[in-house]
Every structure is written in C-alpha cells, then in structure tokens.
Design a protein around this motif. Structure first.
Motif, PDB file in Angstrom:
ATOM      1  N   GLN A  28      31.888  50.551  70.368  1.00 12.94           N
ATOM      2  CA  GLN A  28      31.852  49.144  69.985  1.00 12.94           C
ATOM      3  C   GLN A  28      31.290  48.328  71.132  1.00 12.94           C
ATOM      4  O   GLN A  28      31.292  48.752  72.293  1.00 12.94           O
ATOM      5  CB  GLN A  28      33.243  48.628  69.637  1.00 12.94           C
ATOM      6  N   THR A  29      30.783  47.178  70.803  1.00  9.16           N
ATOM      7  CA  THR A  29      30.392  46.185  71.789  1.00  9.16           C
ATOM      8  C   THR A  29      30.558  44.830  71.139  1.00  9.16           C
ATOM      9  O   THR A  29      30.772  44.731  69.928  1.00  9.16           O
ATOM     10  CB  THR A  29      28.942  46.409  72.268  1.00  9.16           C
ATOM     11  N   TYR A  30      30.493  43.775  71.925  1.00  7.81           N
ATOM     12  CA  TYR A  30      30.634  42.423  71.405  1.00  7.81           C
ATOM     13  C   TYR A  30      29.300  41.697  71.506  1.00  7.81           C
ATOM     14  O   TYR A  30      28.514  41.935  72.438  1.00  7.81           O
ATOM     15  CB  TYR A  30      31.681  41.637  72.204  1.00  7.81           C
ATOM     16  N   LYS A  31      29.041  40.840  70.536  1.00  5.75           N
ATOM     17  CA  LYS A  31      27.885  39.964  70.658  1.00  5.75           C
ATOM     18  C   LYS A  31      28.062  39.077  71.894  1.00  5.75           C
ATOM     19  O   LYS A  31      29.165  38.583  72.153  1.00  5.75           O
ATOM     20  CB  LYS A  31      27.735  39.092  69.414  1.00  5.75           C
ATOM     21  N   ASP A  32      27.006  38.894  72.625  1.00  2.00           N
ATOM     22  CA  ASP A  32      27.063  38.108  73.863  1.00  2.00           C
ATOM     23  C   ASP A  32      26.499  36.712  73.596  1.00  2.00           C
ATOM     24  O   ASP A  32      25.319  36.576  73.268  1.00  2.00           O
ATOM     25  CB  ASP A  32      26.245  38.806  74.946  1.00  2.00           C
ATOM     26  N   PRO A  33      27.322  35.646  73.692  1.00  2.00           N
ATOM     27  CA  PRO A  33      26.805  34.289  73.425  1.00  2.00           C
ATOM     28  C   PRO A  33      25.720  33.875  74.404  1.00  2.00           C
ATOM     29  O   PRO A  33      24.955  32.947  74.126  1.00  2.00           O
ATOM     30  CB  PRO A  33      28.056  33.414  73.561  1.00  2.00           C
ATOM     31  N   CYS A  73      30.279  44.742  67.179  1.00  2.00           N
ATOM     32  CA  CYS A  73      29.256  45.641  66.661  1.00  2.00           C
ATOM     33  C   CYS A  73      29.732  47.081  66.878  1.00  2.00           C
ATOM     34  O   CYS A  73      30.260  47.414  67.941  1.00  2.00           O
ATOM     35  CB  CYS A  73      27.936  45.432  67.387  1.00  2.00           C
ATOM     36  N   PHE A  74      29.529  47.928  65.856  1.00  2.00           N
ATOM     37  CA  PHE A  74      30.006  49.309  65.908  1.00  2.00           C
ATOM     38  C   PHE A  74      28.848  50.285  65.689  1.00  2.00           C
ATOM     39  O   PHE A  74      27.941  50.017  64.909  1.00  2.00           O
ATOM     40  CB  PHE A  74      31.068  49.558  64.841  1.00  2.00           C
ATOM     41  N   LYS A  75      28.957  51.417  66.355  1.00  2.00           N
ATOM     42  CA  LYS A  75      27.944  52.458  66.194  1.00  2.00           C
ATOM     43  C   LYS A  75      28.620  53.822  66.152  1.00  2.00           C
ATOM     44  O   LYS A  75      29.410  54.165  67.037  1.00  2.00           O
ATOM     45  CB  LYS A  75      26.939  52.430  67.350  1.00  2.00           C
ATOM     46  N   VAL A  76      28.322  54.595  65.109  1.00  2.00           N
ATOM     47  CA  VAL A  76      28.799  55.972  65.020  1.00  2.00           C
ATOM     48  C   VAL A  76      27.821  56.850  65.790  1.00  2.00           C
ATOM     49  O   VAL A  76      26.618  56.873  65.499  1.00  2.00           O
ATOM     50  CB  VAL A  76      28.890  56.435  63.555  1.00  2.00           C
ATOM     51  N   VAL A  77      28.342  57.556  66.792  1.00  2.00           N
ATOM     52  CA  VAL A  77      27.526  58.495  67.569  1.00  2.00           C
ATOM     53  C   VAL A  77      27.879  59.895  67.081  1.00  2.00           C
ATOM     54  O   VAL A  77      28.941  60.434  67.400  1.00  2.00           O
ATOM     55  CB  VAL A  77      27.807  58.360  69.073  1.00  2.00           C
ATOM     56  N   TYR A  78      27.003  60.440  66.271  1.00  4.17           N
ATOM     57  CA  TYR A  78      27.254  61.757  65.674  1.00  4.17           C
ATOM     58  C   TYR A  78      26.598  62.843  66.506  1.00  4.17           C
ATOM     59  O   TYR A  78      25.413  62.763  66.850  1.00  4.17           O
ATOM     60  CB  TYR A  78      26.715  61.803  64.247  1.00  4.17           C
ATOM     61  N   LEU A  79      27.356  63.877  66.834  1.00  6.18           N
ATOM     62  CA  LEU A  79      26.883  64.967  67.674  1.00  6.18           C
ATOM     63  C   LEU A  79      26.970  66.291  66.929  1.00  6.18           C
ATOM     64  O   LEU A  79      27.885  66.496  66.124  1.00  6.18           O
ATOM     65  CB  LEU A  79      27.726  65.054  68.951  1.00  6.18           C
ATOM     66  N   ASP A  80      26.042  67.196  67.212  1.00  2.00           N
ATOM     67  CA  ASP A  80      26.117  68.536  66.658  1.00  2.00           C
ATOM     68  C   ASP A  80      27.363  69.244  67.201  1.00  2.00           C
ATOM     69  O   ASP A  80      27.926  68.853  68.229  1.00  2.00           O
ATOM     70  CB  ASP A  80      24.870  69.339  67.023  1.00  2.00           C
ATOM     71  N   ALA A  81      27.756  70.290  66.508  1.00  2.00           N
ATOM     72  CA  ALA A  81      29.008  70.979  66.841  1.00  2.00           C
ATOM     73  C   ALA A  81      29.064  71.379  68.317  1.00  2.00           C
ATOM     74  O   ALA A  81      30.101  71.241  68.969  1.00  2.00           O
ATOM     75  CB  ALA A  81      29.176  72.195  65.941  1.00  2.00           C
ATOM     76  N   SER A  82      27.960  71.858  68.866  1.00  2.00           N
ATOM     77  CA  SER A  82      27.949  72.328  70.252  1.00  2.00           C
ATOM     78  C   SER A  82      27.946  71.189  71.259  1.00  2.00           C
ATOM     79  O   SER A  82      28.153  71.409  72.458  1.00  2.00           O
ATOM     80  CB  SER A  82      26.723  73.222  70.490  1.00  2.00           C
ATOM     81  N   GLU A  83      27.724  69.948  70.801  1.00  2.00           N
ATOM     82  CA  GLU A  83      27.603  68.809  71.709  1.00  2.00           C
ATOM     83  C   GLU A  83      28.788  67.858  71.647  1.00  2.00           C
ATOM     84  O   GLU A  83      28.843  66.881  72.383  1.00  2.00           O
ATOM     85  CB  GLU A  83      26.320  68.025  71.379  1.00  2.00           C
ATOM     86  N   LYS A 126      31.319  53.154  77.308  1.00  2.00           N
ATOM     87  CA  LYS A 126      31.315  52.107  78.340  1.00  2.00           C
ATOM     88  C   LYS A 126      29.927  51.900  78.926  1.00  2.00           C
ATOM     89  O   LYS A 126      29.638  50.833  79.479  1.00  2.00           O
ATOM     90  CB  LYS A 126      32.307  52.460  79.441  1.00  2.00           C
ATOM     91  N   ALA A 127      29.065  52.901  78.817  1.00  2.00           N
ATOM     92  CA  ALA A 127      27.696  52.784  79.328  1.00  2.00           C
ATOM     93  C   ALA A 127      26.762  52.129  78.312  1.00  2.00           C
ATOM     94  O   ALA A 127      25.565  51.993  78.569  1.00  2.00           O
ATOM     95  CB  ALA A 127      27.172  54.168  79.696  1.00  2.00           C
ATOM     96  N   GLY A 128      27.311  51.719  77.163  1.00  6.84           N
ATOM     97  CA  GLY A 128      26.485  51.147  76.108  1.00  6.84           C
ATOM     98  C   GLY A 128      26.066  49.710  76.385  1.00  6.84           C
ATOM     99  O   GLY A 128      26.452  49.113  77.393  1.00  6.84           O
ATOM    100  N   PRO A 129      25.269  49.124  75.494  1.00  8.06           N
ATOM    101  CA  PRO A 129      24.755  47.764  75.692  1.00  8.06           C
ATOM    102  C   PRO A 129      25.782  46.706  75.300  1.00  8.06           C
ATOM    103  O   PRO A 129      26.841  47.000  74.753  1.00  8.06           O
ATOM    104  CB  PRO A 129      23.564  47.730  74.731  1.00  8.06           C
ATOM    105  N   GLY A 136      32.735  49.837  74.716  1.00 11.70           N
ATOM    106  CA  GLY A 136      33.821  50.796  74.878  1.00 11.70           C
ATOM    107  C   GLY A 136      34.062  51.568  73.600  1.00 11.70           C
ATOM    108  O   GLY A 136      33.395  51.355  72.580  1.00 11.70           O
ATOM    109  N   LEU A 137      35.023  52.483  73.636  1.00 10.90           N
ATOM    110  CA  LEU A 137      35.430  53.222  72.443  1.00 10.90           C
ATOM    111  C   LEU A 137      36.084  52.238  71.477  1.00 10.90           C
ATOM    112  O   LEU A 137      36.833  51.353  71.871  1.00 10.90           O
ATOM    113  CB  LEU A 137      36.409  54.323  72.849  1.00 10.90           C
TER     114      LEU A 137
END
Length: 807
Positions: free
Chosen positions: A303-308, A178-188, A200-203, A208-209
């Motif tokens: 990214q993360t992996y589906k957990d069986p 599973c993939f997620k785009v984390v979009y940040l404003d220019a200052s962030e 790495k702190a994701g679900p 990880g990246l």
C-alpha cells in the motif's frame, strides 16, 4: 471504535465523574488517566477516549507543559508510560502533533525516535518520566488528554480530506490509499519480513505492507486477483498478533492504524504459532483473511498513500476495451450502474434495451469491483441478474452463465416477502428480495464465453440400493455409500471397483461444486472430508486420476498440496472450513467416506426426430421439424403473453407438441441454440388454460393429444413450460414469470401451379358435360316406353344427376 474500547469507555463514563479528574495548567485542561484509573488502551483507543471527553491526545508545546505532566505523575508515584499526541502516521519518520499544532520543542530520550526495528511503518509517541519514546501504536499504556475546558461536549475524529489525483501505475485506489498485489511465482514467494521490506521500498507516501480498514479497501485488493486464480497460496497483509488466541482485539497492523475492520475466514482450527495473516486467493474464499505461520512464503499486497504535495494528474493506463459510454471496464466485461430505481423485470428490460443483461458475477474479483463501483455512485443496494427458478428450485443468471460463484449474506437466501430476485448490498454480499421492490441495478456486457453445460447423453446409471446411491450428472454417474462407509483410500478404491467404478475424478469447477453439495446433503459434515480419485504413484510424481482421465482442473486449499514428509500421496475434498477445496493426505492415516464415478452405461437411443418434409421456413434461424418450423427464443426472457405476442409478430404461435419426437426436438434445440445452464432453460410452450377449472388447449388450435408432465403436474397455474431437462418434462407456472420460449409455424409448401390446376378442372368439366348429354339422350329414348309413374322416378334421377353435375 472497537467493541472493546467502546465498552471500556462507557463503563468509565458511568463509574466516575470525569470532570473532577481534569487538572488545569496555564488555561489548558489535562486528563491524566494514570491519576484516576488503571485503564491502558492502545494509542488509537486512547484518542477515542479523549474525543469522548471533548478533547484529544495531549500536544506538548514547551518544557513547562512537559514538566507539569511529569510532576503530576511523580506526585502520584507513577513511573509508567503515557501516550501523547505525537506520531508519524501521516508520513513515516516525520513526527507531528495530532491536533495539527506547531512546536519546535522536543524532549526525545537517547537514541530516539527509533525506526521501529525496520518493521513498523509508522509509530506513536509516549512519555516516560518526561522523556519521549516512540513505539508500536498497538501497545497499551496510560495516556494524557488535553482540552480547553473539562466540560467540553464530545468531539468526533475529523475525516481525512480527500486527495485529488490518481495512484501510481499498477496500484488501485481506495480513498486516499493505493494498493498493489505483487504476485510471485512459487519459487520466488517470500517471507513476511521480506514482503515488509519490499513494500517499504515502494513509491508514494508511507509505503508498506497493506493494512485494510473497510470493505472498499478490501475490494480494491480483491479486484486485482483474476489473473492469479488457482494459486493456492495467499497474500501477505500487515496484520499480526503477539498471541495465538483467535480474537480481533489481539491483532495489530504493522502501520499502527487501528484494527477497525476484519474479514476472517470461518475456521474451526488454529495453530499455536499462527501469528501472521494472509489474504486468501482460493476462489470460493477470495478476499477473506486467514491466520498462518509467519515463516511461510507468500506473494504480498503493498500500500501507499496519495501525496498531496505530489499529485498524479494522469490516470494509469488501462487495457483496451470496447465499453460504451457510461460503462466501466473490468477484465473482459463492462458494467454500468443505473441512475433510477425500478422493479427487477424493468431493470432487465432496461439492460436488454442497451444490448446487455443484468450483471452476473463469476469471481469474487468481479463482485469486489462492482461493489466499489456501486459505492462510488452513492448506491447501497441494487439488482443483480440472479433469479430463482421455481421449476428446478435453483438460481440462474439471466445472461446464461452458470452459477458457479456466490456471495450470500448471513442467513441468505431466505425468500422473505416472496423473494426470488437477488440484490447486491453495500457490504458486497447478496440477499434474496421481492422482485417488485424498487432498486438501482447494474448492467453487464462481456466478450467472455460462458462455461457450457456438460452434455447429457442418454444412458443409465447403476440402480441405487440399500447400500449405495447413484446420481447422474452430465455423461457420468456418481455413487456414494448410504452409510458413510468409512474406508482408507485404497480400500475405498476397492469398494468403487466392486461397483464397476473408480474413486471420483472431477474435471471442472461446476462439477466440483455440485459434487461437494451433494456429499454434504448426503452425509453432513462429519467427518469433514471425503476421498476422491486424485493421487500420486510415488513421492514427487505428478498427480493423476485413478481412472486414467486427464487432470484438467484442480482446486487445492490454501497451502496445498503440502506433501508433508513425502507421505501425502492421496487426496480428500473438504466439506468444512475451505469447503470444496482439496487437500493431499496420508492414504492410510484416516478412514473417510468416499465418492465413486463411472461413465454412463447401457446407452439407449434418443427418440427419432421428426422427418424433414418439403416446404420452406420463414428464415435461416428457424429449425425444420417435419411439416413445421420452430424458432427458439431461449435466450430471451418474457412472460407467457409477451412470448405469444413475439411469436405472433413472427407469423407463428407458441409451439404445440404432439409426440415424443417433437418434444425431444425442443430439448435438442435448447442444447444447440442456448448456452443456458439447465437451471435457467425453462421454456414456454403454447399449452394454456383460461382458468384452473378449464381444460388445456394449444394456442395454434391443434388438438391436445400428447403431454409429458413431470410428477405432480399439472398444478394450479395456467401456463405451461418445458423444464429443459433431459426428459423435456412439462410443468405449469405463473404466466407472469419470465422464461425462454419456442414458436412454431407450418412450412410454406408454395401455391399449386396454375396450368396444372386448369387442366384438371377443364378435364373434370368436360367429363361432366359428356355425362349430362348421355343422360338427356337416354331420357328421350325411354320416355315413349315408360308409364307415368316410371317417368316420375326417371325425372327424379335426372334431377339428381344434374345436381351432381353442377355441384
């Protein structure tokens, strides 16, 4: 298997007897690479080698096996590292043997296993003199294989079983990942290390990246990009290298998975310190990868992996949509893959029957979504709604959208076997194919509004000469020197002013793409860029157009505008690398070619439209044209015969044209009643001939007394269409081509009133009867006074009068 590892494996297999290199211990056989050769692969390459030998990387279930391997290496005086099959690739921090075997035996060295310094998500294990360590799987080492026999046939790496369920909200699935785009404003935006920590702190399992191993996974990320179009910075992905050499064998993924897929952007330059990778978000290159310095700040892809063991049974909530059954929503559109294969024409007809068209793509995100949708339907090749216009020698979308995005495959379009119709391949790229081939197809409906073609008012551009070329586009004129005329920025502006113009301003994507194509055609790609009119008046000031027009559109290259040292106040357009994108640049640093622009001048009047005459048209959708009515089927695409049949069904015929004003009315109608770009505005009229040797004639039987042929026409074809350009020129085309069409019929002026007609007729009869009576009376009066000859002439005259009265 990578090209490098495959080549080494083949060489080794051919150069030695692998069977003699295996050693037996307790009914198991081991291949210890350090005893027979110096080949040192990555962990994944080592496993591929073991599989070719019919085994796998070694599992060590007890101390006896561990001691046996250590002693074999010691006897050969080898004190280096050897890969084993132990890893935590399935779940970070949880080590298991690659063959699935279970064992409580461990022999970790002190302070092992490590966490990979907090950077690597997953690690592989090696043995050094019998003690175990874990490390980046992309490092190169000797290795140990295990097998039940030294002569086992080659194995294949078993596929990963699919995990049921869905991804977490905000993530898009691609297989078990599973993939997620984390979009940040220019200052962030953040550096690579911060992105790694955040992912790495994701679900989920092993967050990880992102690492990317197929077009399907790449597409799953790209399809999340529509909302961030225009951001000129890319997205961190987990690819990196320890060397600046631009070679896929030197790059590694942070999660230690193999580099078995790449999507590098074409670049001719590199920076010695570009050790990290990003996914590009600039429209023309969306989804491709670029190498950059690791200290840059970016948004990122997790990214993360589906957990069986933790299946998500409920799908993520999707935005509201109005897609009908069988259609899949994406953005403002709905897409449907066909079940059957058909010819291109039948594919469009099938879509029209469902209230849609063959699909057009406006972004790489749409292209990516439909590519994955196609593959999920076990389809690897299907028709899109892109077709070639033989009149204007360009491609156009059947659903009226501009062709402002393309994803052609290598050496495409090639017009092989006739060509003319476009198909989507399994790799997401486009190929030109013969329209009569049988393929699946994709239909599309959308609530989005197409970009409009720039208005094309009548007017003139300066005449081209030996020094300067001028071209008309929309309401503007664009000029460029015949020779490259290299100048610094302000000298280039002075040259434009001498032409009563300014350095060019660009206000939409269509114009930008058109202009860069024109520049490349005119000059080639050396130098690799040209000046345009965007600039800053001083450091920190907003960018503005030098001609004073509003800044409505920008197209910066990745990482731009960079304003290095506050000196990059002017702007150039790339003709290589990031073609069509913009770069802020020192005004006096390099002499470049340039493009000028100016509004059209010397406005001339358009032809006078036909005056409106009394009468009624068949309906409100018909357009009044003098004593006639026109109906524009410009958004429909039919053959000439089908178009004529459609007009007949409306009580009319394909339109005839008899004057400049009538011809201009057709062009005016095409502008008003269709959103088609000029490339797709080719429209059937009623002029045709039965064969190449016959004269042209109108379907409504009116005289052929006017024509507006383009240069070189009429050609060999039998049917005639209006190109739909400003001049509304005509050309002959194959009657089986599909185009828009214009119908024409005479206005209904209504029946003559009955009582008026009776009065006229009655009056006429009365006069005739009175005249008859006078003639008869005169006959009798003269009969006694005339001779027989005179009588004969008189009778003849009377007969003539009688005939006249009864006619």
């Amino acid at each position: 298997m990578s090209a490098r590892s495959l080549a080494i494996v083949v060489v080794m297999l051919l150069s030695q007897s692998t069977e003699s290199s295996w050693v037996e211990h307790d009914e198991e056989w081991f291949f210890i690479s350090a005893l027979s050769n110096s080949y040192q692969p990555t962990w994944h390459e080592a496993r591929e080698f073991c599989f070719v030998q019919g085994g796998d990387l070694a599992s060590i279930r007890n101390s006896e096996v561990n001691e046996f391997i250590r002693s074999q290496l010691e006897e050969d005086s080898f004190d280096g590292d050897v890969w084993l099959g132990l890893n935590d690739l399935h779940q970070a921090g949880s080590f298991s043997w690659i063959d699935g075997s279970q064992s409580e035996y461990e022999n970790w060295a002190d302070e092992q296993p490590s966490d990979g310094n907090g950077i690597f998500v997953k690690l592989c294990t090696y043995s050094k003199m019998g003690e175990w360590y874990n490390e980046d799987c992309g490092e190169t080492k000797s290795f140990v294989c295990i097998s039940s026999s030294p002569s086992e046939p080659p194995n294949t790496i078993p596929p990963t079983d699919p995990i049921e369920g869905f991804c977490y909200e905000g993530y898009v699935a691609a297989g078990n990942k599973c993939f997620k785009v984390v979009y940040l404003d220019a200052s962030e935006k953040v550096g690579r290390e911060e992105a790694v920590a955040a992912c790495k702190a994701g679900p989920g399992l092993n967050p990880g990246l992102a690492s990317i191993h197929s077009a399907v996974e790449n597409n799953a990320i790209v399809q999340q990009l529509p909302d961030i179009i225009g951001d000129n910075n890319g997205l961190w992905i987990g690819l990196f290298t320890d060397t600046h050499v631009y070679n896929s064998d030197d790059w590694k993924w942070l999660d230690n998975t193999p580099v078995d897929y790449t999507n590098w952007i074409e670049r001719s330059d590199s920076n010695y310190y570009d050790f990290c990778a990003e996914m590009v978000t600039v429209e023309r290159y969306q989804g491709q990868w670029n190498f950059i310095h690791c200290t840059q700040n970016r948004s990122y892809v997790c990214q993360t992996y589906k957990d069986p063991n933790d299946v998500i049974a409920t799908p993520p909530v999707t935005s509201e949509h109005n897609c009908t059954d069988g259609y899949s929503p994406f953005g403002e559109s709905c897409f449907k893959i066909s079940e059957h294969v058909v010819h291109f024409e039948d594919a469009e007809a099938a879509c029209i029957a469902e209230g849609s068209h063959l699909a057009s793509f406006q972004t790489m995100a749409e292209n990516a979504f439909v590519s994955n949708l196609m593959l999920s339907n076990d389809v690897d090749n299907m028709w899109l709604g892109l077709r070639y216009n033989n009149d204007l020698k360009t491609y156009y979308w059947l659903d009226n959208w501009h062709v402002n995005f393309a994803n052609w495959g290598s050496n495409q379009p090639d017009f092989k076997d006739g060509g003319g119709c476009v198909a989507l391949q399994e790799n997401g790229q486009w190929v030109d194919e013969n329209c009569n081939e049988l393929k699946h197809h994709v239909c599309k409906t959308t609530t989005a509004t197409p970009l409009t073609t720039p208005s094309t008012p009548k007017g003139s551009c300066p005449s081209s000469n030996d020094e300067f070329t001028w071209v008309s586009y929309g309401a503007n004129c664009y000029g460029m020197p015949i020779a490259k005329g290299l100048q610094y920025y302000w000298y280039a502006e002075a040259m434009c002013i001498a032409q009563s113009a300014h350095l060019a301003s660009i206000h939409d994507r269509v114009a930008n793409d058109w202009l860069v194509s024109l520049a490349i055609e005119h000059w080639g790609t050396q130098p690799n860029s040209y000046w345009m009119g965007l600039h800053q008046t001083e450091t920190g000031a907003p960018h503005s157009w030098i001609d004073g027009t509003a800044v409505e559109f920008v197209n910066w290259a990745p990482g731009e505008p960079s304003d290095i040292d506050g000196l990059e106040l002017c702007t150039r357009v790339y003709m290589t690398n990031y073609v069509g994108t913009w770069d802020d640049f020192w005004c006096e640093h390099t002499m470049l070619p340039y493009v000028c622009s100016a509004p059209k001048g010397n406005q001339t009047s358009t032809p006078t439209l036909p005056g409106d005459e009394p009468g009624e048209c068949p309906g409100e959708e018909w357009v009044h044209s003098g004593s006639s009515c026109l109906w524009f089927g410009a958004n429909e695409f039919l053959t000439w015969d089908e178009a004529q049949h459609e007009c007949r069904s409306r009580g009319s015929s394909l339109s005839s044209v008899h004057s400049d004003s009538e011809n201009w009315l057709i062009y005016d109608g095409l502008l008003k009643y269709t959103d088609l770009p000029s490339g797709g505005r080719s429209t059937w009229i009623g002029l045709h001939r039965p064969d190449a040797g016959s004269k042209f004639r109108w379907t409504d039987g009116s005289p052929y007394d006017y024509a507006n042929w383009i240069s070189g026409e009429p050609g060999i074809h039998l049917c005639v269409n209006v190109i739909g350009s400003e001049e509304s020129l005509w050309t002959t085309s194959d009657c089986d081509e599909r185009k828009g069409f214009v119908c024409r019929t005479q206005k209904d002026v209504g029946p003559v009133k009955r009582h008026d007609t009776g009065a006229v007729v009655g009056g006429t009869i009365g006069v005739l009867l009175a005249l008859t009576m006078v003639v008869v009376a005169l006959t009798f009066f003269f009969k006694a006074k005339k001779s027989p000859v005179d009588d004969a002439h008189t009778n003849a005259g009377v007969d003539a009068c009688m005939d006249a009265s009864t006619a």
